[in-house]
Scaffold this active site. Structure first.
Site, PDB file in Angstrom:
ATOM      1  N   LYS A  93       0.714  -1.210   0.001  1.00  0.00           N
ATOM      2  CA  LYS A  93      -0.237   0.224  -0.034  1.00  0.00           C
ATOM      3  C   LYS A  93       1.049   1.213   0.061  1.00  0.00           C
ATOM      4  O   LYS A  93       0.543   2.608   0.124  1.00  0.00           O
ATOM      5  CB  LYS A  93      -0.958  -0.354   0.911  1.00  0.00           C
ATOM      6  CG  LYS A  93      -1.721  -0.704   1.024  1.00  0.00           C
ATOM      7  CD  LYS A  93      -3.709  -1.086   2.246  1.00  0.00           C
ATOM      8  CE  LYS A  93      -2.651  -0.700   3.806  1.00  0.00           C
ATOM      9  NZ  LYS A  93      -4.019  -0.544   4.409  1.00  0.00           N
ATOM     10  N   LYS A 116       2.357   2.591   2.605  1.00  0.00           N
ATOM     11  CA  LYS A 116       2.175   3.061   4.044  1.00  0.00           C
ATOM     12  C   LYS A 116       3.440   2.300   4.724  1.00  0.00           C
ATOM     13  O   LYS A 116       4.154   1.443   4.503  1.00  0.00           O
ATOM     14  CB  LYS A 116       1.214   2.810   4.687  1.00  0.00           C
ATOM     15  CG  LYS A 116       0.167   3.364   3.938  1.00  0.00           C
ATOM     16  CD  LYS A 116      -1.101   3.792   5.108  1.00  0.00           C
ATOM     17  CE  LYS A 116      -2.265   4.507   4.595  1.00  0.00           C
ATOM     18  NZ  LYS A 116      -2.984   4.873   5.843  1.00  0.00           N
TER      19      LYS A 116
HETATM   20  N1  C2G Z   1     -10.573   7.225   8.517  1.00  0.00           N
HETATM   21  C1  C2G Z   1     -11.110   8.512   8.992  1.00  0.00           C
HETATM   22  N2  C2G Z   1     -11.224   9.150   9.641  1.00  0.00           N
HETATM   23  C2  C2G Z   1      -9.830   9.374   9.621  1.00  0.00           C
HETATM   24  C3  C2G Z   1      -8.500   8.100   9.311  1.00  0.00           C
HETATM   25  C4  C2G Z   1      -8.791   7.426   8.488  1.00  0.00           C
HETATM   26  O1  C2G Z   1     -12.341   7.609   9.185  1.00  0.00           O
HETATM   27  N3  C2G Z   1      -9.125  10.816  10.025  1.00  0.00           N
HETATM   28  C5  C2G Z   1     -11.133   5.668   8.291  1.00  0.00           C
HETATM   29  C6  C2G Z   1     -10.287   5.401   6.863  1.00  0.00           C
HETATM   30  O2  C2G Z   1     -10.923   5.677   6.171  1.00  0.00           O
HETATM   31  C7  C2G Z   1     -10.226   3.801   6.803  1.00  0.00           C
HETATM   32  C8  C2G Z   1      -9.869   3.412   8.595  1.00  0.00           C
HETATM   33  O3  C2G Z   1      -9.966   4.823   9.151  1.00  0.00           O
HETATM   34  O4  C2G Z   1     -11.699   3.453   7.140  1.00  0.00           O
HETATM   35  C9  C2G Z   1      -8.477   3.404   8.547  1.00  0.00           C
HETATM   36  O5  C2G Z   1      -7.389   3.956   8.180  1.00  0.00           O
HETATM   37  P1  C2G Z   1      -5.695   3.418   7.801  1.00  0.00           P
HETATM   38  O6  C2G Z   1      -5.786   3.248   8.646  1.00  0.00           O
HETATM   39  O7  C2G Z   1      -5.653   4.839   6.913  1.00  0.00           O
HETATM   40  O8  C2G Z   1      -7.060   2.583   6.595  1.00  0.00           O
HETATM   41  P2  C2G Z   1      -6.493   2.737   5.007  1.00  0.00           P
HETATM   42  O9  C2G Z   1      -4.910   2.866   5.000  1.00  0.00           O
HETATM   43  O10 C2G Z   1      -7.051   3.505   4.159  1.00  0.00           O
HETATM   44  O11 C2G Z   1      -6.242   0.322   4.232  1.00  0.00           O
HETATM   45  O12 C2G Z   1      -8.448  -2.035   2.135  1.00  0.00           O
HETATM   46  C10 C2G Z   1      -8.624  -1.498   2.753  1.00  0.00           C
HETATM   47  C11 C2G Z   1      -7.184  -0.601   3.740  1.00  0.00           C
HETATM   48  O13 C2G Z   1      -6.102  -1.032   4.230  1.00  0.00           O
HETATM   49  C12 C2G Z   1      -7.551   0.182   4.181  1.00  0.00           C
END
Ligand code: C2G
Length: 131
Positions: free
Chosen positions: A44, A46
Site C-alpha cells: 500500500k 505505507k
Molecule cells: N479514517 C477515518 N477518519 C480519519 C482517518 C481514518 O474515518 N481521520 C478511517 C479510514 O477511512 C479507514 C480507517 O479509518 O476506513 C482506517 O484508516 P487507515 O488505517 O488509513 O486505512 P487505509 O490505509 O485506508 O486502509 O483494504 C483497505 C485498506 O486496508 C484501507
C-alpha cells in the site's frame, strides 16, 4: 447476527479510527477488522510506526471490535466476506467507489472520514521516526 467487516492499517490509533469503528459496529452486532500486515502496508506504500502485533493489541482492546484478522492482500475481501458470512462491508469515504464490486456479496457502506486527523499528520507534526 449481523456481521460487519472493515479493513485498515490503523497506525498511531486516533479518534478518527475510533469514530469509524464505532459507527461500523452500530450497523450490526459483530465487527471484524482486517488489519494490514507490515508486508501489505509495503504494497500500500505505507510506512508504519507500530508493528502488526502492536497495532493488533490496540485494535483488539477497543470495545466495538470483536475479531481482528490479518489483511495480507487486496484480493482477500471476497473470501473473508464469504468465509465469515459478513453482511456489511464498511470503510471511510476516502475509498468511495473503490469497493463497489463487493456489492455482489454484501452491503457496501462508505462512512464520512473524521476531518483534521490522520496518522500521517501526527507523524509529520511530531517528526516521528523510529530507529
Ligand atoms: N479514517 C477515518 N477518519 C480519519 C482517518 C481514518 O474515518 N481521520 C478511517 C479510514 O477511512 C479507514 C480507517 O479509518 O476506513 C482506517 O484508516 P487507515 O488505517 O488509513 O486505512 P487505509 O490505509 O485506508 O486502509 O483494504 C483497505 C485498506 O486496508 C484501507
Amino acid at each position: 447476527m449481523k456481521k460487519i467487516i472493515t479493513y485498515g492499517t490503523f497506525d498511531l490509533l486516533h479518534y478518527g479510527h475510533i469514530n469509524l469503528l464505532k459507527r461500523a459496529k452500530e450497523l450490526g452486532d459483530y465487527l471484524i477488522v482486517g488489519l494490514s500486515t507490515e508486508e501489505f502496508n509495503q504494497i500500500k506504500g505505507k510506512k508504519c510506526y507500530f508493528t502488526y502485533e502492536e497495532r493488533k493489541k490496540l485494535i483488539e482492546s477497543i470495545r466495538y471490535v470483536d475479531l481482528v484478522i490479518p489483511e495480507v492482500s487486496w484480493e482477500q475481501k471476497i473470501n473473508d466476506i464469504i468465509n465469515f458470512q459478513v453482511n456489511v462491508f464498511v470503510i471511510g469515504d476516502d475509498w468511495k467507489g473503490k469497493f463497489d464490486y463487493l456489492e455482489d456479496y454484501c452491503e457496501v457502506v462508505y462512512l464520512p472520514r473524521t476531518p483534521e486527523i490522520s496518522s500521517t499528520k501526527i507523524k509529520n507534526e511530531l517528526g516521528l521516526i523510529r530507529d
